[in-house]
Design an enzyme around this catalytic site. Structure first.
Site, mmCIF file in Angstrom:
data_model
loop_
_atom_site.group_PDB
_atom_site.id
_atom_site.type_symbol
_atom_site.label_atom_id
_atom_site.label_comp_id
_atom_site.label_asym_id
_atom_site.label_seq_id
_atom_site.Cartn_x
_atom_site.Cartn_y
_atom_site.Cartn_z
ATOM 1 N N TYR A 156 0.835 -1.215 0.000
ATOM 2 C CA TYR A 156 0.000 0.000 0.000
ATOM 3 C C TYR A 156 0.871 1.268 0.000
ATOM 4 O O TYR A 156 0.648 2.190 -0.789
ATOM 5 C CB TYR A 156 -0.898 -0.056 1.239
ATOM 6 C CG TYR A 156 -1.839 1.106 1.417
ATOM 7 C CD1 TYR A 156 -2.971 1.245 0.617
ATOM 8 C CD2 TYR A 156 -1.631 2.048 2.421
ATOM 9 C CE1 TYR A 156 -3.852 2.304 0.797
ATOM 10 C CE2 TYR A 156 -2.501 3.104 2.623
ATOM 11 C CZ TYR A 156 -3.615 3.233 1.808
ATOM 12 O OH TYR A 156 -4.488 4.283 2.001
ATOM 13 N N LYS A 160 1.162 4.217 -2.877
ATOM 14 C CA LYS A 160 0.869 5.630 -2.600
ATOM 15 C C LYS A 160 2.100 6.508 -2.847
ATOM 16 O O LYS A 160 1.969 7.660 -3.270
ATOM 17 C CB LYS A 160 0.365 5.791 -1.163
ATOM 18 C CG LYS A 160 -0.975 5.073 -0.898
ATOM 19 C CD LYS A 160 -2.082 5.603 -1.772
ATOM 20 C CE LYS A 160 -3.451 5.052 -1.410
ATOM 21 N NZ LYS A 160 -4.518 5.610 -2.242
HETATM 22 P P1 NDP Z 1 -13.193 2.654 1.401
HETATM 23 O O1 NDP Z 1 -12.722 1.245 1.489
HETATM 24 O O2 NDP Z 1 -14.225 3.141 2.319
HETATM 25 O O3 NDP Z 1 -13.658 2.957 -0.102
HETATM 26 C C1 NDP Z 1 -12.849 2.613 -1.179
HETATM 27 C C2 NDP Z 1 -13.582 2.904 -2.457
HETATM 28 O O4 NDP Z 1 -12.755 2.481 -3.548
HETATM 29 C C3 NDP Z 1 -14.884 2.159 -2.557
HETATM 30 O O5 NDP Z 1 -15.891 3.033 -3.045
HETATM 31 C C4 NDP Z 1 -14.592 1.086 -3.594
HETATM 32 O O6 NDP Z 1 -15.720 0.838 -4.397
HETATM 33 C C5 NDP Z 1 -13.546 1.740 -4.461
HETATM 34 N N1 NDP Z 1 -12.749 0.751 -5.167
HETATM 35 C C6 NDP Z 1 -11.918 -0.174 -4.644
HETATM 36 N N2 NDP Z 1 -11.390 -0.908 -5.636
HETATM 37 C C7 NDP Z 1 -11.890 -0.422 -6.797
HETATM 38 C C8 NDP Z 1 -11.725 -0.759 -8.163
HETATM 39 N N3 NDP Z 1 -10.912 -1.758 -8.542
HETATM 40 N N4 NDP Z 1 -12.396 -0.057 -9.096
HETATM 41 C C9 NDP Z 1 -13.231 0.938 -8.735
HETATM 42 N N5 NDP Z 1 -13.426 1.315 -7.468
HETATM 43 C C10 NDP Z 1 -12.770 0.626 -6.511
HETATM 44 O O7 NDP Z 1 -11.847 3.526 1.488
HETATM 45 P P2 NDP Z 1 -11.600 5.011 2.019
HETATM 46 O O8 NDP Z 1 -12.748 5.855 1.697
HETATM 47 O O9 NDP Z 1 -11.109 4.932 3.396
HETATM 48 O O10 NDP Z 1 -10.337 5.419 1.113
HETATM 49 C C11 NDP Z 1 -10.457 6.195 -0.055
HETATM 50 C C12 NDP Z 1 -9.071 6.563 -0.530
HETATM 51 O O11 NDP Z 1 -8.398 7.297 0.496
HETATM 52 C C13 NDP Z 1 -8.194 5.352 -0.829
HETATM 53 O O12 NDP Z 1 -7.381 5.620 -1.957
HETATM 54 C C14 NDP Z 1 -7.337 5.231 0.406
HETATM 55 O O13 NDP Z 1 -6.114 4.605 0.140
HETATM 56 C C15 NDP Z 1 -7.154 6.685 0.791
HETATM 57 N N6 NDP Z 1 -6.829 6.889 2.197
HETATM 58 C C16 NDP Z 1 -7.734 6.585 3.191
HETATM 59 C C17 NDP Z 1 -7.384 6.813 4.512
HETATM 60 C C18 NDP Z 1 -8.335 6.572 5.632
HETATM 61 O O14 NDP Z 1 -7.939 6.823 6.778
HETATM 62 N N7 NDP Z 1 -9.545 6.118 5.404
HETATM 63 C C19 NDP Z 1 -6.067 7.325 4.875
HETATM 64 C C20 NDP Z 1 -5.224 7.601 3.756
HETATM 65 C C21 NDP Z 1 -5.596 7.394 2.473
HETATM 66 P P3 NDP Z 1 -16.305 -0.625 -4.617
HETATM 67 O O15 NDP Z 1 -16.393 -1.244 -3.265
HETATM 68 O O16 NDP Z 1 -17.577 -0.357 -5.312
HETATM 69 O O17 NDP Z 1 -15.308 -1.288 -5.508
#
Ligand code: NDP
Length: 248
Positions: A156, A160
């Site tokens: 991961y 990033k």
């Molecule tokens: P969630 O797991 O809540 O949501 C992730 C989203 O990504 C979902 O809507 C999922 O949709 C989508 N997704 C995953 N794989 C795919 C794919 N192959 N194609 C299309 N959509 C995809 O994650 P967060 O909201 O927590 O994270 C969002 C972003 O922020 C990420 O990039 C994460 O790395 C980053 N981030 C989050 C942090 C946190 O504390 N939460 C901290 C730092 C960074 P579906 O299920 O429909 O595929």
């Protein structure tokens, strides 16, 4: 927030839940038409707002961002339906945590394919549209661990960190076409992704945050809105940590 995004059209990947949902809701509330890319059909019925007018500005497209052809087809559809793409928010991301010695090749590849190659796929297709209109904003969602690293998250963190180099390179390539590319590095934001953490991990995170609270999706969404707005017209290639000070 008082930005007027009424004439703006764009994409939020993974916009159906978590941070992406917060971003989608805020941008649509500010008037933008938002195409959400995601894989889960459940997201199709997601209510983003109590206001139907706002929900009607959000269009869900079933796309796996790691699939080059699916992304290209979805972006072709948006171009023919809406004519332009003003912003692209690369938010979709996953974790498959493990210590290196226990990490499978599949877990490494899956994280790279979604988090990093996914951004390549969307940027390649969307930047072509933005280049022809000579304007656009790309906002990549990275993570503080892309700069700090984190034990158990080598896949991961590498994905990033890769996004940072990708963001800076695109900022240099696309600047002359008035396409601005920036990266937001969230810290600890309350979503399904962080709900996987144990109580103990949670407490130690919050203890280390100077602002003494975890973040909310809207904290990230407001900064995305800034990067889409005219207020950031002279900002490109930047990494902005939105983390309550966690990475200091
Ligand atoms: P969630 O797991 O809540 O949501 C992730 C989203 O990504 C979902 O809507 C999922 O949709 C989508 N997704 C995953 N794989 C795919 C794919 N192959 N194609 C299309 N959509 C995809 O994650 P967060 O909201 O927590 O994270 C969002 C972003 O922020 C990420 O990039 C994460 O790395 C980053 N981030 C989050 C942090 C946190 O504390 N939460 C901290 C730092 C960074 P579906 O299920 O429909 O595929």
């Amino acid at each position: 927030m008082s930005y007027d995004f009424n004439s703006k059209i764009g994409i939020v990947t993974g916009g159906g839940k978590g941070i992406g949902k917060g971003i989608t809701s805020l941008l649509a509330t500010l008037g933008a038409k938002v195409y959400v890319f995601g894989r889960s059909s459940l997201a199709e019925g997601t209510q983003f707002s109590d206001d139907e007018e706002i929900n009607n500005r959000i269009i869900y497209i079933n796309v796996d961002v790691s699939d080059f052809n699916e992304v290209q087809l979805a972006i072709d559809k948006i171009k023919s339906e809406s004519g332009r793409i003003d912003f692209l928010v690369n938010n979709a991301g996953i974790t498959k945590d493990n210590l290196l010695l226990r990490m499978s090749e599949t877990d490494w590849d899956t994280v790279m394919n979604i988090n990093l190659k996914g951004a390549f796929n969307t940027c390649k297709a969307a930047s072509k549209v933005m280049m022809s209109q000579r304007s656009g904003r790309i906002i990549n969602i990275g993570s503080i661990v892309g700069t700090t690293g984190n034990a158990g998250q080598s896949n991961y963190s590498a994905s990033k960190a890769g996004m940072i180099g990708f963001t800076k390179s695109l900022a240099k390539e696309l600047g002359s076409r008035n396409i601005l590319v920036n990266l937001i590095a969230p810290g600890f934001i309350e979503t399904d992704m962080t709900a996987k953490l144990s109580e103990e991990q949670l407490k130690s995170f919050v203890d280390n945050i100077p602002l003494k609270r975890s973040g909310l999706p809207v904290d990230i969404a407001k900064v995305v809105a800034f990067f889409i707005s005219d207020d950031s017209n002279y900002v490109t290639g930047q990494v902005l940590h939105v983390d309550g000070g966690l990475a200091i």
